[in-house]
Design a protein around this motif. Structure first.
Motif, mmCIF file in Angstrom:
data_model
loop_
_atom_site.group_PDB
_atom_site.id
_atom_site.type_symbol
_atom_site.label_atom_id
_atom_site.label_comp_id
_atom_site.label_asym_id
_atom_site.label_seq_id
_atom_site.Cartn_x
_atom_site.Cartn_y
_atom_site.Cartn_z
ATOM 1 N N VAL A 630 0.841 -1.192 0.000
ATOM 2 C CA VAL A 630 0.000 0.000 0.000
ATOM 3 C C VAL A 630 0.875 1.240 0.000
ATOM 4 O O VAL A 630 1.717 1.423 0.890
ATOM 5 C CB VAL A 630 -0.930 0.013 1.227
ATOM 6 N N ILE A 631 0.704 2.098 -1.020
ATOM 7 C CA ILE A 631 1.515 3.312 -1.111
ATOM 8 C C ILE A 631 0.700 4.591 -0.916
ATOM 9 O O ILE A 631 1.264 5.667 -0.779
ATOM 10 C CB ILE A 631 2.243 3.385 -2.466
ATOM 11 N N ALA A 632 -0.642 4.463 -0.911
ATOM 12 C CA ALA A 632 -1.473 5.661 -0.773
ATOM 13 C C ALA A 632 -2.887 5.269 -0.383
ATOM 14 O O ALA A 632 -3.317 4.124 -0.582
ATOM 15 C CB ALA A 632 -1.490 6.463 -2.070
ATOM 16 N N THR A 633 -3.600 6.227 0.182
ATOM 17 C CA THR A 633 -5.036 6.080 0.428
ATOM 18 C C THR A 633 -5.730 7.314 -0.140
ATOM 19 O O THR A 633 -5.129 8.391 -0.267
ATOM 20 C CB THR A 633 -5.357 5.948 1.926
ATOM 21 N N PHE A 634 -6.999 7.178 -0.480
ATOM 22 C CA PHE A 634 -7.720 8.291 -1.090
ATOM 23 C C PHE A 634 -9.180 8.256 -0.659
ATOM 24 O O PHE A 634 -9.702 7.217 -0.232
ATOM 25 C CB PHE A 634 -7.609 8.249 -2.620
ATOM 26 N N SER A 635 -9.835 9.411 -0.777
ATOM 27 C CA SER A 635 -11.251 9.507 -0.408
ATOM 28 C C SER A 635 -12.106 9.001 -1.556
ATOM 29 O O SER A 635 -11.743 9.118 -2.730
ATOM 30 C CB SER A 635 -11.614 10.957 -0.081
#
Length: 834
Positions: A630-635
């Motif tokens: 996992v390199i990022a999270t987003f809405s």
């Protein structure tokens, strides 16, 4: 009593014709849905290119997530390891195993491209293809099927341009073969390079010795190699994998709509028969007065129902068969069902349609005859002209149960369901509310008429006030006319606005963070990998990203908030904060979106307790298992979450292995349209579109689903419209004696018609109000579940059209029969007892 039932039919033509028509239409709709269900369950596709192989082996077409009971259908081509061929070849009864390689090779035909496929020449034996001229292909050569060669006017020794890997390449035609159309053959070495699946085949064709037990051999193959071994018509699914993927959708559509249609049919038939029985109270009273027992009355009513329903069922089979084929053709044309699947409509759908229609008629007859059979003769004679009593504990409990079920589904829709899943509970909710309200129809009608009559009373003259008093006194009988209007308005409004609301919500969820100004799209199988760097190098382009979609599932951790259909995968190129990706980051960066990496929506990351730097395990669309960092999270909007992966990774595990679109974002003030158009013009199979094309493509599935619902709901509306016409026309005709007495006391035809006009307005308004309440009871929680607003989305003209049609049907069904009835002389009409 059967003899009496037969003799009474000719004197009760209007009521029984109404029942006859209702049963015909009901049988046709249920039979058509049954045909769609049988077709979906069978999903038989006649094998063509693999027809000479008694057994076809492919990878497992479903994936069972750890800890789950329902398997996920894999949406991409699932390959077979080349070592499996060696294992199968050693089994008893197997004479040879031929590996097949499949990859897209579109060719320009006219103004577009066909959906041609390329294969290795060794697999030509599986059709078989027979050379009619020329020789087998070598490097740089191809063998065309005869149909494609004719379309291209190609001859042996000539040249042909094919899109291979998204790039136009010229090949020499070494031969032409007779066999199924749309297939091109390459040398085995070149086919292996173009297929780009090292160590894998798309499928294996197993040739067997004569007399071999195919069923036993299939079990041995599946046990030995852990693959899917198919025979008979099941082999065609390997050639047309979309048939298997769309199987679930077709079954779901047929099952849900068939259930709704069956319940609607039962309600319509029941209301029609109940009205007919209600209007014959005087006749039943006289029968009871001369000593007829309750059982004899019930048997007579039941016999009449059977005499009407059985011939109607037989007649309904013909339009049912035609309707089933029509629906399947429309679903196939719009991408819901595979056009390669064979349509079936056998004995099982017939039994379901006929059985449901007969059971509806029998059940309705028993309910309709219950009160007439049990009432005491003296009371029956008193109440023969005007029905006031309607209450029974059975009716009350049934109505409250349906209303309670509808309210429970409303609560679940508004508090538990999200996104597209909300339709699974909202659809049944509207039906439960409608049936519950219809069961308690007299009470609901009284309540609405008590409110509506005062405004009309204030503006009406003598005839209008007489109509209002008449409707108020006859509210129990009038409820039979109000309820079909309520059903038509409620079902139509709720189902249509559910679709418009869902499409609008999905579009807003996708476009909320969409920053692309233009998009390059493939008009063939996909874009060449070399095209993205060319776009990125164009002047005025701030960012460009490959965009490819697929489906996958999260295996570890096991508590991911996705159902058995899996999650939407979005493949994007690595990019900075000014990229064209349609997402808004909340942590991490997409600059490292390469290799085995992933970006997760916030809700999914929270649910599975994974953040930036952690790992998850996924199964992609072709069944490949990958470990991802996992390199990022987003809405993301709740219910519309997707998982973002590198475009290269997603594309490598799709059937075509190509990227279909490139998102382009322009620098502020830059005009990139001319440069993109020039690049597209120089690249075969590529065109430029604006962001609206991307939005339309993203909502394609939802729009297809909406189209299905419009079609199917339209049929239900038409059916309930038949019920409205039947009920109102029959009710009006039965009142000829009342109209005759009015005219004998001095009323003119015009005054009677004006009275009926006011009655029709009251009936239509009552039905529209109740139907609107049913629709709002479903739409408000549904809208809050799928969008950020509690109000449904969609043009107001849809609702205005629905209520206008309902109003017009009510008035026409009341006034036209009345006009004809009033042609009878008053004295003659007053003496009629039917």
């Amino acid at each position: 009593m059967m003899r009496l039932a037969v003799r009474t039919l000719r004197y009760r033509k209007s009521g029984f014709i109404a029942t006859f028509v209702a049963v015909i239409f009901g049988t046709a709709i249920v039979l058509a849905c049954g045909g769609l269900m049988e077709t979906g369950i069978r999903s038989n596709v006649t094998p063509e290119r693999l027809g000479a192989a008694p057994i076809v082996v492919t990878g497992e077409l479903t994936h069972l997530r750890p800890g789950q009971e329902d398997a996920t259908q894999l949406t991409e081509q699932v390959g077979v390891d080349a070592s499996v061929a060696t294992k199968i070849r050693s089994l008893e009864g197997v004479t040879d195993v031929v590996g097949d390689l499949t990859f897209p090779t579109p060719v320009a035909v006219g103004s577009g491209f066909n959906q041609g496929e390329g294969h290795n020449w060794a697999s030509a034996v599986l059709a078989p293809y027979n050379l009619t001229s020329g020789t087998a292909p070598r490097a740089g050569e191809v063998v065309l099927d005869a149909t494609t060669a004719q379309q291209l006017t190609a001859k042996v020794g000539g040249k042909v341009n094919l899109l291979v890997g998204g790039q136009q390449t010229t090949f020499a035609v070494s031969g032409i073969a007779a066999g199924p159309a749309g297939h091109t053959f390459f040398s085995d070495r070149e086919a292996s390079r173009f297929a780009n699946r090292p160590g894998q085949f798309a499928s294996l064709g197993v040739l067997v010795a004569p007399g071999t037990d195919l069923k036993a051999l299939r079990k041995k193959i599946e046990t030995t190699a852990e693959v899917s071994a198919l025979s008979g018509l099941d082999r065609g699914v390997v050639e047309h994998p979309d048939a298997s993927a769309k199987k679930v959708v077709l079954i779901s559509v047929a099952g849900s709509f068939g259930g709704i249609a069956t319940m609607t049919m039962m309600f319509v038939v029941a209301s029609t028969l109940a009205l007919a029985a209600q209007q014959r109270q005087r006749e039943f009273a006289l029968l009871r007065s001369i000593g007829t027992t309750p059982g004899q009355v019930r048997r007579m009513i039941l016999g009449e129902a059977m005499l009407v329903s059985l011939p109607a069922v037989l007649v309904g089979v013909i339009p049912g068969a035609l309707l089933g084929r029509f629906l399947f053709d429309r679903l196939s044309a719009n991408g819901v069902a595979s056009p390669d699947v064979t349509f079936y409509q056998g004995l099982i759908p017939f039994a379901a349609g006929a059985g449901a229609a007969v059971l509806a008629a029998v059940g309705a007859a028993l309910m309709a005859g219950r009160r007439s059979a049990k009432i005491r003769p003296v009371e029956a004679l008193v109440e023969a002209s005007l029905q006031r009593k309607w209450f029974s504990w059975v009716r009350m409990v049934t109505g409250l149960l349906f209303l309670g079920g509808g309210v429970a589904l409303m609560i679940v829709t508004g508090t538990v369901m999200t996104g597209p899943l909300a339709g699974a509970t909202a659809g049944p909710a509207v039906l439960c509310l409608a049936i519950g309200l219809a069961t308690l129809g007299p009470l609901a009608t009284k309540a609405v008429l008590a409110i509506l009559r005062w405004p009309l009373y204030a503006v009406s003259r003598v005839n209008g006030r007489l109509a209002i008093l008449n409707v108020t006194a006859r509210s129990v009988a009038m409820s039979a006319a109000v309820m079909p209007v309520m059903l038509a308005v409620g079902i139509a409004t709720a189902n249509i606005y559910m679709q418009t609301t869902q499409v609008d919500a999905a579009s807003k969820a996708f476009t909320k963070e969409l920053r692309a100004d233009a998009v390059l799209v493939s008009t063939a199988a996909g874009l060449s990998p070399s095209l993205l760097p060319q776009v990125q190098a164009l002047p005025g382009v701030a960012s460009a990203s490959a965009y490819v979609t697929s489906n996958g599932v999260i295996d570890e951790p096991r508590n991911a908030p996705f159902d058995e259909e899996g999650a939407l995968l979005q493949g994007l190129s690595a990019q900075g904060p000014d990229g064209a990706a349609p997402i808004k980051l909340t942590a991490g960066s997409l600059e490292g979106l390469t290799g085995n990496t992933v970006a997760l929506p916030d809700r999914v990351a929270e649910k599975i307790q994974r953040g930036v730097g952690t790992s998850i395990k996924m199964t992609l669309g072709d069944g490949a298992s990958v470990d991802l960092r996992v390199i990022a999270t987003f809405s993301a909007e709740r219910g519309y979450e997707s998982i973002v992966l590198p475009a290269e990774l997603v594309a490598a595990h799709t059937t075509n292995q190509l990227v279909p679109q490139i998102l382009v974002r322009a620098e502020p003030g830059a005009a990139i349209g001319p440069a993109l158009s020039e690049l597209a013009a120089a690249t075969p199979g590529v065109q430029v579109a604006d962001r609206e094309a991307l939005i339309a493509g993203n909502n394609e599935d939802l729009k297809t689903q909406a189209w299905i619902n419009y079609l199917l709901v339209g049929m239900l509306i038409a059916y309930t419209a038949v019920s409205v016409v039947n009920t109102l026309a029959s009710s009006t005709v039965r009142r000829r004696r009342e109209f005759g007495l009015q005219r004998l006391t001095g009323s003119t035809r015009g005054q009677v018609l004006r009275m009926l006009t006011t009655e029709g307005v009251l009936i239509a308004l009552a039905g529209i109000v109740l139907g609107t309440l049913v629709a709002l009871g479903t739409l408000l929680p549904f809208a809050s579940a799928v969008s950020t607003s509690a109000l449904p989305s969609g043009p107001i003209w849809i609702y205005l059209a629905i209520i206008t049609i309902a109003f017009a049907l009510t008035m026409l069904s009341t006034l036209l029969p009345a006009t004809k009835t009033l042609t009878t002389r008053p004295a003659e009409a007053a003496t009629r007892t039917d």
